[in-house]
Design a protein around this motif. Structure first.
Motif, PDB file in Angstrom:
ATOM      1  N   LYS A   3      50.317 -19.092   2.216  1.00 39.82           N
ATOM      2  CA  LYS A   3      49.013 -18.464   1.988  1.00 39.82           C
ATOM      3  C   LYS A   3      48.644 -17.619   3.188  1.00 39.82           C
ATOM      4  O   LYS A   3      48.946 -17.981   4.335  1.00 39.82           O
ATOM      5  N   ARG A   4      47.959 -16.524   2.938  1.00 42.59           N
ATOM      6  CA  ARG A   4      47.463 -15.641   4.000  1.00 42.59           C
ATOM      7  C   ARG A   4      46.170 -16.259   4.532  1.00 42.59           C
ATOM      8  O   ARG A   4      45.200 -16.413   3.776  1.00 42.59           O
ATOM      9  N   MET A   5      46.136 -16.596   5.840  1.00 39.87           N
ATOM     10  CA  MET A   5      45.005 -17.346   6.378  1.00 39.87           C
ATOM     11  C   MET A   5      44.556 -16.823   7.743  1.00 39.87           C
ATOM     12  O   MET A   5      45.318 -16.168   8.443  1.00 39.87           O
ATOM     13  N   PHE A   6      43.307 -17.160   8.073  1.00 35.43           N
ATOM     14  CA  PHE A   6      42.763 -16.842   9.392  1.00 35.43           C
ATOM     15  C   PHE A   6      41.665 -17.842   9.714  1.00 35.43           C
ATOM     16  O   PHE A   6      41.150 -18.534   8.828  1.00 35.43           O
ATOM     17  N   ILE A   7      41.330 -17.939  10.989  1.00 34.85           N
ATOM     18  CA  ILE A   7      40.237 -18.805  11.451  1.00 34.85           C
ATOM     19  C   ILE A   7      39.153 -17.895  12.005  1.00 34.85           C
ATOM     20  O   ILE A   7      39.440 -16.973  12.776  1.00 34.85           O
ATOM     21  N   LEU A  43      38.640 -15.431  14.824  1.00 40.10           N
ATOM     22  CA  LEU A  43      39.095 -16.067  16.065  1.00 40.10           C
ATOM     23  C   LEU A  43      40.610 -15.922  16.186  1.00 40.10           C
ATOM     24  O   LEU A  43      41.124 -15.640  17.268  1.00 40.10           O
ATOM     25  N   ALA A  44      41.321 -16.121  15.071  1.00 36.85           N
ATOM     26  CA  ALA A  44      42.782 -15.996  15.070  1.00 36.85           C
ATOM     27  C   ALA A  44      43.255 -15.654  13.667  1.00 36.85           C
ATOM     28  O   ALA A  44      42.901 -16.339  12.712  1.00 36.85           O
ATOM     29  N   PHE A  45      44.056 -14.596  13.563  1.00 39.21           N
ATOM     30  CA  PHE A  45      44.680 -14.244  12.292  1.00 39.21           C
ATOM     31  C   PHE A  45      46.018 -14.957  12.231  1.00 39.21           C
ATOM     32  O   PHE A  45      46.885 -14.725  13.073  1.00 39.21           O
ATOM     33  N   LEU A 109      32.615 -18.138  23.458  1.00 36.82           N
ATOM     34  CA  LEU A 109      33.465 -17.552  22.428  1.00 36.82           C
ATOM     35  C   LEU A 109      34.896 -17.370  22.942  1.00 36.82           C
ATOM     36  O   LEU A 109      35.866 -17.621  22.215  1.00 36.82           O
ATOM     37  N   ILE A 110      35.036 -16.967  24.202  1.00 34.04           N
ATOM     38  CA  ILE A 110      36.367 -16.833  24.807  1.00 34.04           C
ATOM     39  C   ILE A 110      37.073 -18.188  24.790  1.00 34.04           C
ATOM     40  O   ILE A 110      38.245 -18.292  24.408  1.00 34.04           O
ATOM     41  N   TYR A 111      36.352 -19.246  25.183  1.00 35.04           N
ATOM     42  CA  TYR A 111      36.934 -20.592  25.192  1.00 35.04           C
ATOM     43  C   TYR A 111      37.356 -21.010  23.776  1.00 35.04           C
ATOM     44  O   TYR A 111      38.478 -21.494  23.572  1.00 35.04           O
ATOM     45  N   LEU A 112      36.477 -20.829  22.797  1.00 40.98           N
ATOM     46  CA  LEU A 112      36.775 -21.253  21.432  1.00 40.98           C
ATOM     47  C   LEU A 112      37.968 -20.487  20.877  1.00 40.98           C
ATOM     48  O   LEU A 112      38.871 -21.073  20.271  1.00 40.98           O
ATOM     49  N   GLN A 113      38.011 -19.194  21.107  1.00 42.83           N
ATOM     50  CA  GLN A 113      39.116 -18.376  20.595  1.00 42.83           C
ATOM     51  C   GLN A 113      40.435 -18.811  21.224  1.00 42.83           C
ATOM     52  O   GLN A 113      41.435 -18.978  20.530  1.00 42.83           O
ATOM     53  N   ARG A 114      40.452 -19.022  22.530  1.00 43.74           N
ATOM     54  CA  ARG A 114      41.689 -19.444  23.201  1.00 43.74           C
ATOM     55  C   ARG A 114      42.155 -20.811  22.699  1.00 43.74           C
ATOM     56  O   ARG A 114      43.350 -21.038  22.513  1.00 43.74           O
ATOM     57  N   ASN A 129      50.256 -11.132  19.841  1.00 45.45           N
ATOM     58  CA  ASN A 129      49.663 -11.270  21.169  1.00 45.45           C
ATOM     59  C   ASN A 129      48.821 -10.035  21.493  1.00 45.45           C
ATOM     60  O   ASN A 129      49.202  -9.204  22.298  1.00 45.45           O
ATOM     61  N   ASN A 130      47.673  -9.942  20.844  1.00 45.90           N
ATOM     62  CA  ASN A 130      46.758  -8.825  21.080  1.00 45.90           C
ATOM     63  C   ASN A 130      45.580  -9.288  21.925  1.00 45.90           C
ATOM     64  O   ASN A 130      45.200 -10.461  21.874  1.00 45.90           O
ATOM     65  N   ARG A 131      44.997  -8.363  22.665  1.00 49.39           N
ATOM     66  CA  ARG A 131      43.778  -8.671  23.418  1.00 49.39           C
ATOM     67  C   ARG A 131      42.680  -8.976  22.407  1.00 49.39           C
ATOM     68  O   ARG A 131      42.517  -8.264  21.417  1.00 49.39           O
ATOM     69  N   TYR A 132      41.929 -10.043  22.642  1.00 43.96           N
ATOM     70  CA  TYR A 132      40.891 -10.446  21.700  1.00 43.96           C
ATOM     71  C   TYR A 132      39.683  -9.517  21.785  1.00 43.96           C
ATOM     72  O   TYR A 132      39.136  -9.294  22.860  1.00 43.96           O
ATOM     73  N   GLN A 133      39.281  -8.979  20.641  1.00 39.18           N
ATOM     74  CA  GLN A 133      38.073  -8.153  20.536  1.00 39.18           C
ATOM     75  C   GLN A 133      37.258  -8.693  19.373  1.00 39.18           C
ATOM     76  O   GLN A 133      37.558  -8.414  18.217  1.00 39.18           O
ATOM     77  N   PRO A 134      36.233  -9.520  19.677  1.00 40.48           N
ATOM     78  CA  PRO A 134      35.417 -10.033  18.571  1.00 40.48           C
ATOM     79  C   PRO A 134      34.737  -8.870  17.851  1.00 40.48           C
ATOM     80  O   PRO A 134      34.255  -7.937  18.481  1.00 40.48           O
ATOM     81  N   HIS A 135      34.743  -8.947  16.537  1.00 36.28           N
ATOM     82  CA  HIS A 135      34.140  -7.865  15.760  1.00 36.28           C
ATOM     83  C   HIS A 135      33.828  -8.350  14.342  1.00 36.28           C
ATOM     84  O   HIS A 135      34.388  -9.345  13.875  1.00 36.28           O
TER      85      HIS A 135
END
Length: 191
Positions: A3-7, A43-45, A109-114, A129-135
């Motif tokens: 399944k295609r998923m993300f958090i 947060l993570a794809f 948010l940085i902590y939760l994403q990591r 491995n992309n730089r995180y940009q919340p959007h």
């Protein structure tokens, strides 16, 4: 079956309505709109993952949830809120996505994403491995060069504070009406 998923951080319905109304009033563009029910902050794809990977990441996050909450609490207290202000327009040229984003990413948010990324990697899920940009995505297939438009609209950009109270593992699937995101597991962020 994979399944295609993300958090992602969950956006409450009242904020989804406000964002959609703002978009209609200030940003009516001829691109493919993101359905307001699909508004979220990734947060993570995870991509296409197997059932055992899904079960593993759900189990790991659930096991670590109390620990995550403990570490989030001082970070949220430091910021005095678990909210995000999406105060800037942005554009991902390669993906052709017009989005809202915060001027800066809060420490919580940085902590939760990591943490979510680390737990996903521990579940044998390969992540880019992309730089995180919340959007929060507003439009897809935005093919026209938009930097000048974004700069021009910056004065009327949506500046509502979004209170974040949970994050979820989502299943992304196609329907006759377009892409839909269904939460599979939700974890509260409450203090």
């Amino acid at each position: 079956m994979k399944k295609r998923m993300f958090i992602a951080l969950d956006i409450v319905d009242t904020n989804k309505v406000k964002i959609a109304q703002w978009r209609e009033q200030y940003l009516p563009l001829p691109f493919k709109t993101i359905d307001r029910q699909n508004f979220h902050i990734t947060l993570a794809f995870l991509g296409c993952i197997a059932p055992q990977q899904q079960a593993s990441v759900v189990q790991l996050i659930s096991q670590q949830h109390g620990f995550i909450q403990q570490h989030l609490k001082p970070l949220i207290q430091q910021n005095k809120t678990s909210s995000i202000v999406l105060s800037q327009l942005g554009y991902f040229k390669k993906a052709q996505v017009l989005h809202l984003m915060p001027a800066s990413c809060p420490d919580w948010l940085i902590y939760l994403q990591r943490t979510v990324v680390e737990l996903s990697l521990s579940s044998n899920i390969a992540l880019e491995n992309n730089r995180y940009q919340p959007h929060l995505s507003l439009y897809r297939k935005a093919k026209t060069p938009l930097p000048a438009l974004c700069k021009h609209l910056q004065q009327s950009v949506f500046k509502q504070q979004l209170s974040i109270t949970s994050f979820s593992l989502y299943h992304s699937y196609s329907t006759a009406l377009g892409v839909r995101y269904e939460p599979v597991q939700t974890w509260e962020i409450n203090f």
